[in-house]
Structure formats: C-alpha cells, structure tokens
Design a protein around this motif. Sequence first.
Motif, PDB file in Angstrom:
ATOM      1  N   ASN A   1       1.350   7.389  -0.231  1.00 37.07           N
ATOM      2  CA  ASN A   1       0.769   6.570  -1.314  1.00 37.07           C
ATOM      3  C   ASN A   1       1.734   6.425  -2.485  1.00 37.07           C
ATOM      4  O   ASN A   1       1.864   5.347  -3.070  1.00 37.07           O
TER       5      ASN A   1
ATOM      6  N   ARG B   1       0.685   2.921  -4.120  1.00 39.20           N
ATOM      7  CA  ARG B   1      -0.757   2.711  -3.993  1.00 39.20           C
ATOM      8  C   ARG B   1      -1.466   4.016  -4.343  1.00 39.20           C
ATOM      9  O   ARG B   1      -0.941   5.092  -4.105  1.00 39.20           O
TER      10      ARG B   1
ATOM     11  N   SER C   1      -4.602   5.044  -3.132  1.00 38.66           N
ATOM     12  CA  SER C   1      -5.255   5.731  -2.009  1.00 38.66           C
ATOM     13  C   SER C   1      -5.259   4.873  -0.760  1.00 38.66           C
ATOM     14  O   SER C   1      -6.258   4.729  -0.088  1.00 38.66           O
ATOM     15  N   TYR C   2      -4.084   4.288  -0.461  1.00 36.86           N
ATOM     16  CA  TYR C   2      -4.001   3.452   0.738  1.00 36.86           C
ATOM     17  C   TYR C   2      -3.987   4.334   1.988  1.00 36.86           C
ATOM     18  O   TYR C   2      -4.763   4.134   2.904  1.00 36.86           O
TER      19      TYR C   2
END
Length: 197
Positions: A41, A46, A48-49
């Motif tokens: 992440n 990101r 919480s991809y």
Amino acid sequence: MIVNNVNLEVVSGSASQFPDTNLLEIAFAGKSNVGKSSLINALINRKSYARTSSQPGKTQTINFYNVEDKLYFVDLPGYGYAKVSKQERERWGKFIESYLYERQQLKQILLLVDIRHEPNNNDKMLYDWIVYNGFAPIVIATKLDKLKRSQVDKHVSVIKKAFNIKDRNRIVPFSATTKQGKDELWEMLDSIIDSDN
C-alpha cells in the motif's frame, strides 16, 4: 516510479491461475502480520488497496497487483501462523515454493522481518532457500516507527548477523506509518525494472 494505476489482477489459489504475461514480478514474502500488505500500500500510494488484516494467516492466496502495466507486485501468503492446521501450512509451503521456484518472470524477492525481533528459524530457512535458488533478497525491516532512532543500528546489526548478510544496503528499515524507507526501496526497485527493459 510514479504510480497512478494499480490493479489487483489475479488472486490465485493454484499455479494454473498465475497470469500469463511477460511482466516482471517482485514478490513480497514474510511471516503472517509482518506488514506485507502495508508495504505494498505504501509503495503504490494507497491507504488500503492491498488487504491488511489484523488476523494473521488470513491471506491464503498469491495476489498479483499490476503496477502501471510495467510489473507485478506479488503478495505471498504469510508463513508460520500456529492456528492454521499443519496440513494447511504444508499446502501453503508447497504452493509458495512452487511459485518461487518455477516462475520465470520473478526478478526480485523482498523478505520482510519485524525490525524489533531477531529473525526466527522460518525466516532464516526462507532466506537461505531464496539465496540457494539464485536470488539476492532485499530484507525489509518493518515496523521501524516502533523503535527509538538510537536503537535502529543495533537491531539492523542483529538482522544482518542472523542472515549472514555482507552488504548492509540489502537491509531497508521501513515504516508503513511514516513511510520512512519507501524512497530508498523504490530506488532499488527502479534499477531492477530498468535493468530488465
């Protein structure tokens, strides 16, 4: 690399589901809850991809994240979680091993360890196995923010000694909270990507 486009392209429970492309792959290995998803992440900007879990042993698949159509980040199941049955652990072990051993596109393995603790037998076995199979793993020492700055060198030395690593630069202290170590790691990954093109 500037990352704008990431796609969780393949979630595979068996080798037959691995993507059939020539994109190079960088694998993330380490015991359950060491921070593999958090590192991915951070690298792809990101929150919480890549799915993080407070429950160790949750990721039982090999997940392929397509990054900018240039490479895959490959999130391997965590190892060494006691609540999973021995049979299940052995199945994961064989699954991970078959990926690491047979995958032609695999160019680099990042082995994650918790900077606060000396690497355990599972960590050492995996490190030795990776080296035996011709890779020079980069060790990511996670949870850096949990240490005082004055403690870092001592803990890195413990990891260096445990794995018998000659080059200190092969260990990258990293914090998913402060993102410290992220730029240093991207520099290393960019040079791997460039050398593959």
